[in-house]
Scaffold this active site. Structure first.
Site, mmCIF file in Angstrom:
data_model
loop_
_atom_site.group_PDB
_atom_site.id
_atom_site.type_symbol
_atom_site.label_atom_id
_atom_site.label_comp_id
_atom_site.label_asym_id
_atom_site.label_seq_id
_atom_site.Cartn_x
_atom_site.Cartn_y
_atom_site.Cartn_z
ATOM 1 C CB CYS A 345 53.172 59.674 22.056
ATOM 2 S SG CYS A 345 54.084 59.587 23.612
ATOM 3 C CG HIS A 429 53.655 64.603 21.640
ATOM 4 N ND1 HIS A 429 52.425 64.020 21.421
ATOM 5 C CD2 HIS A 429 54.185 63.964 22.717
ATOM 6 C CE1 HIS A 429 52.224 63.073 22.313
ATOM 7 N NE2 HIS A 429 53.271 63.015 23.117
#
Length: 506
Positions: A345, A429
């Site tokens: 991310c 994630h």
């Protein structure tokens, strides 16, 4: 056990980190094992550690973990208000799973919080109408008297929803009796009427030595202890506060099971500011022979077989931090030497060529580390998805929470991102919780690092999580007065609890 519809309980704590999240999860798992249809609830959560539900709503990961303890799908109603700090003075407000703006702490507590109370109460009422019991988690301490007027998560919620309150105290920190007494004594008479009693957490030693103090506390407050939970290692699952973990830095290190192969694998996680979803590396730490530690100095990367740059709520700030500490230069050298790096991310974004950010930091054009051929533009709308894909020949599931939109101009495809040499980047994630993919990835890392490390074929992250939740349920079942707990959930706080005026006893 048969449940009365609409039963409820608020688990409060004498402090942050007293154990509210894990106690709530433990009560939930104990109840569901008794055949009770139960759901978790946290009216307002402040955390950088979040999760995406199947309907695309962002909630605290602690509530997602508690929903798993209940064996139900998490929903936005279980955490209607999520605050994601962007610094010491402001937070992004996420309402029913969607971001609705940025507010300062003064602005939030100055009026916005009360405007959210109706939504909070509606969500709780709907859950109580659907489930036999709803176990609510408070935030911080219910005795934060400076915030009581606008409180919607502790006694403000308990008063409006008529919830009995169980106060958890961490005895391992010391001062638990003073904390229990002081918490009650600082509350108004109306709030005290709902505080049923106490639960001691993280006790080490002979409980009989504690009992005289509990008897004295009962005499002083008129409130009993509902149990003494022993200290157990490895139960702090899905912690809420990424800021606190980043400050702990190198103190947090995984406890390692013996390796299957001849070598261990060393993973260094850069403890970037405003670290988010640091639980991404929990699946690595669960592997036998994998050592995970959080680092903040370039020399700590020297012996690492894999460096992870985790997610962050401040991508540009993280870039500056990496440069200020010399970590950026060390990462560039590492990439040129073909030593493994994984960016997740925000950590993926800093590895790119440049960032256009008029949303998060409002800094405009910022040069990245230039390791991956990626350009990132921050969009005002947040991406919240639950993607499924394939990488390294294995099925992968994950979830995305980001404003940055990445445009990849080269390299080898890797999930939604790319790979160049031994540097990998993705917005996903949770991908490392996919067992087959995690093992394939670690085999690649071990080969590149020259380590004779072998991933354990039998390691199931989902099964390990279930074992942890069952251990929490066992703690409640074996060390709490479960009959008395059920009476609280079903019938509310006992009547006639005495009022403790501030300053008593003399």
């Amino acid at each position: 056990m048969s449940g009365a519809a609409g039963g409820g309980l608020l688990v409060a704590g004498t402090t942050s980190d007293a154990g509210k999240s894990v106690v709530t999860a433990g009560i939930c798992r104990w109840l569901v094992r008794q055949g009770v249809k139960v759901a978790p609830f946290k009216a307002q959560n402040m955390s950088l550690n979040s999760f995406v539900t199947r309907e695309g709503a962002e909630i605290g990961r602690a509530q997602a973990m508690q929903a798993q303890a209940c064996r139900v799908e998490p929903t936005a109603m279980m955490n209607p208000v999520l605050l994601k700090p962007g610094g010491e003075q402001s937070s992004q407000v996420v309402l029913l799973g969607k971001p609705v703006g940025e507010l300062s702490a003064r602005g939030y507590h100055g009026g916005r919080q009360q405007a959210l109370l109706g939504t909070v109460l509606d969500c709780l009422a709907e859950l109580r109408g659907t489930y036999d019991a709803v176990i609510c988690e408070g935030a911080g301490s219910p005795a934060e008297i400076n915030l009581r007027r606008t409180d919607i998560v502790n006694m403000g919620l308990a008063r409006r929803a008529r919830l009995p309150v169980l106060v958890v105290g961490d005895i391992d920190r010391g001062g638990v009796f003073a904390s229990f007494f002081g918490t009650v004594a600082l509350l108004s008479r109306e709030d005290q009427e709902l505080v049923a009693g106490f639960l001691v957490n993280k006790f080490r030693g002979d409980v009989s030595l504690l009992e005289p103090g509990l008897d004295m506390l009962h005499g002083l407050t008129g409130r009993r202890a509902y149990g003494v939970l022993p200290f157990r290692h490895g139960l702090g699952i899905d912690e809420e506060d990424g800021l606190r973990v980043s400050l702990r830095g190198t103190v947090r290190e995984s406890v390692v099971a013996p390796p299957v192969g001849e070598d261990v694998l060393r993973v260094a996680v850069c403890a970037v500011p405003l670290m988010s979803n640091f639980t991404d590396v929990d699946a690595l730490a669960a592997e036998p022979g994998v050592v995970v530690r959080f680092v903040d100095r370039p020399e700590e990367l020297a012996d690492a077989d894999l460096v992870v740059i985790p997610g962050t709520r401040g991508t540009v700030r993280a870039l500056e931090w990496l440069r200020e500490r010399g970590l950026a230069e060390a990462l560039v050298r590492r990439a040129s030497d073909h030593r493994p790096i994984l960016g997740i991310c925000g950590g993926f974004q800093v590895l790119g060529e440049h960032i256009e950010d008029d949303v998060e930091s409002r800094r405009g054009h910022v040069d990245g580390l230039g390791i991956l051929p990626v350009r990132v533009r921050f969009a005002r709308e947040k991406t919240l998805t639950r993607p499924v894909g394939e990488a390294l020949g294995e099925r992968v599931e994950g979830y995305e929470i980001h404003h940055g939109v990445a445009e990849t101009a080269g390299g080898e495809a890797f999930l939604d991102g790319c790979r160049v040499g031994q540097t990998w980047g993705t917005h996903w994630h949770g991908s490392l919780e996919s067992d087959g993919f995690r093992r394939a990835f670690l085999r690649e890392v071990a080969a590149a690092a020259g380590r004779r490390f072998v991933p354990a074929d039998g390691t199931s992250f989902a099964a390990l999580r279930e074992e942890q939740l069952d251990r929490l349920g066992d703690l409640i079942e074996q060390h709490a007065d479960t009959d008395a707990l059920w009476r609280l959930i079903e019938s509310g706080a006992p009547q006639g609890l005495p009022f403790i005026p501030p300053g008593a006893p003399a």
